[in-house]
Design a protein around this motif. Structure first.
Motif, PDB file in Angstrom:
ATOM      1  N   UNK A  48       0.478  -1.263   0.367  1.00  0.00           N
ATOM      2  CA  UNK A  48      -0.111   0.401   0.283  1.00  0.00           C
ATOM      3  C   UNK A  48       0.756   1.524   0.167  1.00  0.00           C
ATOM      4  N   UNK A  49       1.677   1.302   1.356  1.00  0.00           N
ATOM      5  CA  UNK A  49       2.435   2.320   1.523  1.00  0.00           C
ATOM      6  C   UNK A  49       3.272   2.547  -0.221  1.00  0.00           C
ATOM      7  N   UNK A  50       4.217   1.792  -0.976  1.00  0.00           N
ATOM      8  CA  UNK A  50       4.550   1.619  -2.073  1.00  0.00           C
ATOM      9  C   UNK A  50       3.943   2.213  -3.505  1.00  0.00           C
ATOM     10  N   UNK A  51       2.477   1.364  -2.921  1.00  0.00           N
ATOM     11  CA  UNK A  51       1.729   2.380  -4.706  1.00  0.00           C
ATOM     12  C   UNK A  51       1.342   3.988  -4.083  1.00  0.00           C
ATOM     13  N   UNK A  52       0.920   3.976  -2.672  1.00  0.00           N
ATOM     14  CA  UNK A  52       0.562   5.849  -2.583  1.00  0.00           C
ATOM     15  C   UNK A  52       1.899   6.315  -2.532  1.00  0.00           C
ATOM     16  N   UNK A  53       3.486   6.290  -2.694  1.00  0.00           N
ATOM     17  CA  UNK A  53       4.402   6.858  -3.084  1.00  0.00           C
ATOM     18  C   UNK A  53       4.183   7.507  -4.706  1.00  0.00           C
ATOM     19  N   UNK A  54       4.028   6.664  -4.855  1.00  0.00           N
ATOM     20  CA  UNK A  54       4.610   6.592  -6.385  1.00  0.00           C
ATOM     21  C   UNK A  54       3.070   7.219  -7.539  1.00  0.00           C
ATOM     22  N   UNK A  55       1.780   6.939  -6.458  1.00  0.00           N
ATOM     23  CA  UNK A  55       0.154   7.356  -7.518  1.00  0.00           C
ATOM     24  C   UNK A  55       0.194   8.884  -6.441  1.00  0.00           C
ATOM     25  N   UNK A 282      -7.304   6.214   9.794  1.00  0.00           N
ATOM     26  CA  UNK A 282      -6.421   6.272   9.368  1.00  0.00           C
ATOM     27  C   UNK A 282      -5.919   5.587   8.440  1.00  0.00           C
ATOM     28  N   UNK A 283      -6.705   3.532   8.908  1.00  0.00           N
ATOM     29  CA  UNK A 283      -6.622   3.087   6.890  1.00  0.00           C
ATOM     30  C   UNK A 283      -7.586   3.910   6.012  1.00  0.00           C
ATOM     31  N   UNK A 284      -8.465   3.712   6.399  1.00  0.00           N
ATOM     32  CA  UNK A 284      -9.535   4.704   5.382  1.00  0.00           C
ATOM     33  C   UNK A 284      -8.365   5.850   4.554  1.00  0.00           C
ATOM     34  N   UNK A 285      -7.931   6.736   5.143  1.00  0.00           N
ATOM     35  CA  UNK A 285      -7.651   7.427   4.722  1.00  0.00           C
ATOM     36  C   UNK A 285      -6.610   7.565   3.849  1.00  0.00           C
ATOM     37  N   UNK A 286      -5.678   6.225   4.150  1.00  0.00           N
ATOM     38  CA  UNK A 286      -4.392   5.674   3.330  1.00  0.00           C
ATOM     39  C   UNK A 286      -5.250   4.822   1.919  1.00  0.00           C
ATOM     40  N   UNK A 287      -6.227   4.068   2.142  1.00  0.00           N
ATOM     41  CA  UNK A 287      -6.281   3.214   0.951  1.00  0.00           C
ATOM     42  C   UNK A 287      -7.170   4.023   0.146  1.00  0.00           C
ATOM     43  N   UNK A 288      -7.607   4.941   0.568  1.00  0.00           N
ATOM     44  CA  UNK A 288      -8.344   6.842  -0.235  1.00  0.00           C
ATOM     45  C   UNK A 288      -7.416   7.395  -0.751  1.00  0.00           C
TER      46      UNK A 288
END
Length: 566
Positions: A48-55, A282-288
């Motif tokens: 998840x974090x790797x994707x968030x950093x990219x996107x 926290x988790x809903x913020x991250x997945x969105x």
């Protein structure tokens, strides 16, 4: 049971979930193999974090405000680098797969970065309640075999002899050592504080560490990522194991439940050690890929101004917050806000709800759940019809039932136990850490979590929470809901807060005892209050013992700490 998914098939023993995806549909069965419809698949928190950093790298992830008003902010890319540096430093101390590390910090960015750094290493975060005393912490550390703790400066006396000598405790620890020996005591927010021998300035060490991604390790979506201990307000605390899949599912579920998008800003003051923060904020913020507005400490005077200042679109409330907000002076601009989602946990009185919604121009979204159920399994829909004081209908990925004492489904309108069906390690907790007996008592072999809480449903499938199982009073063969009695007391115009418990009665098993706190300037007698209740409750429910007090003890999340009442 056996499961089949993209990652293959393996036997699933109770408490060790098979490697299969998360449910948004009821599973089907073919030839004894349960086939799951996956929403998370094999993804982990590292993925998840790797994707968030990219996107989302240049987008704001975190806006933080301390209780002193100091502000810090991070983009997703900046926070990703903090996570990687933290992971590299922890790895240098020997933290790796399955290591358990305590996190004893106030609400702060480091609480998040440490937890996700551990997840990247395949390790496990164990958040600790900041109100715990030394012996309460020792229980958790012994249970989890913890040797490393990331702590606040004022926690050093729990672990270091010199700190304990300098800051003696008034507590009789009943045989617990004066300090709990840790292999590494890592002190965050050490600037300006005294560091005792054996402590390490954690933040300085992280700044010196590499920001490169740590070496990858084999992490499965069903590996435990966090152990959250129950509050212990009614029994010995139990460690709820949440997997990577649990955490990710809670994010996707929360996005649906609150209607979150990448453009939203969710503001929370919930304690970081609590599931209200971890799985519902926290988790809903991250997945969105949205923005988290993180306030260290709730202040009734400042809260709604902070909501407006930060442009929050989603918030979390408990009853204590709603009531103290209503006590504040009216601001002519307070209805000028962007909030569309107000996640609320269980009902206040009808009049209180209507007054709050009218004043602040919001709509409360009632819901019900537990740390063990991962999400708020009963919830109002994000839009459309609601049925207050109902706590909603069963949410996506769950089946919820009301059962009688024999475990059979109760008809509409009949009081029974709330039971939740899901998948352990995915939509329900993996189990209680190193406590198979407690796990077996709470979780059935067919994937049902027995909440112990009382409720009923109506003909249209709306559920109504009545009481915690531990909050039932047994008097002369009659079951009495303490919450029901409290609700009547709170309707009295002189009463600001009330708590009801059962106390031993040599004739009737238990007597009903009430503790009441008056509003400022209010005057009433115990006889007045008893007479008021007698007009509104069956005789056996009326408190026979009334104690007028100046205040009630509370847990860190605003609940009355009934274990301290007697």
């Amino acid at each position: 049971m056996r499961c089949r998914s993209d990652s293959g098939v393996r036997d699933s023993v109770y408490g060790e979930p098979a490697s299969c995806g998360l449910l948004f549909e009821r599973p089907s069965e073919q030839d004894g193999i349960i086939i799951m419809t996956s929403i998370v698949g094999g993804e982990t928190l590292r993925d998840l974090w790797e994707r968030l950093v990219i996107e989302r790298g240049d987008r704001l992830f975190l806006a933080y405000q301390s209780k002193e008003g100091l502000k810090r902010s991070f983009t997703y890319a900046e926070f990703g680098r903090l996570i990687d540096a933290t992971a590299n430093y922890l790895a240098s101390l020997g933290v790796g797969k399955h290591s358990r590390v305590a996190v004893q910090l106030y609400n702060c960015p480091e609480h998040i970065s440490v937890a996700f750094a551990l997840a990247k290493l395949g390790a496990i975060a164990v958040p600790i309640n900041m109100q715990h005393k030394r012996e309460e912490c020792a229980f958790v550390y012994d249970k989890c075999g913890i040797e490393i703790a990331v702590v606040e400066p004022d926690c050093q006396s729990y672990y270091l002899e010199a700190a304990a000598a300098a800051e003696p405790s008034d507590c009789d620890c009943c045989g617990v050592p004066s300090v709990y020996p840790m292999r590494h005591v890592l002190v965050s927010h050490a600037a300006g504080a005294t560091l005792y021998d054996g402590a390490v300035d954690f933040d300085a060490a992280v700044r010196e560490a590499s920001c490169e991604a740590p070496a990858p390790c084999d992490i499965d979506t069903h590996d435990t990522a966090m152990i959250i201990f129950t509050s212990g307000t009614t029994s010995c605390p139990k460690g709820v194991e949440l997997t990577h899949a649990n955490m990710l599912f809670s994010g996707y579920y929360g996005d649906w439940q609150c209607g979150l998008t990448p453009d939203d800003r969710l503001l929370t003051t919930m304690p970081a050690f609590h599931s209200n923060f971890q799985t519902a904020a926290l988790m809903p913020v991250l997945t969105a890929g949205a923005t988290l507005v993180y306030i260290e400490k709730y202040s009734a005077r400042r809260y709604w101004r902070q909501v407006r200042e930060y442009g929050a679109t989603a918030i979390q409330l408990v009853a204590m917050m709603a009531r103290t907000m209503m006590m504040q002076p009216v601001d002519p601009e307070e209805r000028n806000h962007r909030v569309h989602s107000v996640q609320y946990y269980l009902a206040i009185g009808d009049d209180e709800k209507e007054a709050f919604e009218k004043r602040f121009d919001v709509r409360l979204q009632n819901c019900y759940g537990a740390t063990e159920s991962v999400c708020w399994v009963l919830t109002d829909l994000p839009y459309g019809r609601r049925a207050w004081p109902s706590v909603g209908r069963a949410g996506l990925g769950y089946e919820v039932d009301i059962v009688d004492g024999a475990g059979n489904s109760a008809p509409a309108g009949e009081l029974g136990e709330i039971v939740v069906r899901g998948v352990p390690g995915e939509t329900l907790m993996k189990g209680y850490y190193r406590d198979p007996d407690a796990t077996a008592k709470a979780m059935t072999v067919d994937g049902r979590y027995r909440t112990g809480d009382k409720g009923y449903r109506d003909e249209d499938g709306w559920f109504y929470f009545v009481d915690r199982k531990s909050n039932m009073i047994k008097r002369a063969g009659e079951n009495i809901s303490a919450s029901e009695v409290e609700g009547v007391l709170l309707d009295h115009p002189a009463i600001a807060e009330a708590a009801v418990i059962g106390v031993d009665d040599p004739v009737r098993d238990q007597a009903v005892k009430a503790f009441v706190v008056f509003d400022d300037g209010a005057v009433a007698t115990a006889a007045d209050i008893t007479a008021y209740c007698a007009c509104r409750l069956a005789d056996f429910k009326v408190p026979t013992i009334m104690e007028i007090v100046d205040g009630l003890p509370h847990t860190s999340v605003g609940k009355v700490a009934k274990k301290l009442l007697h």
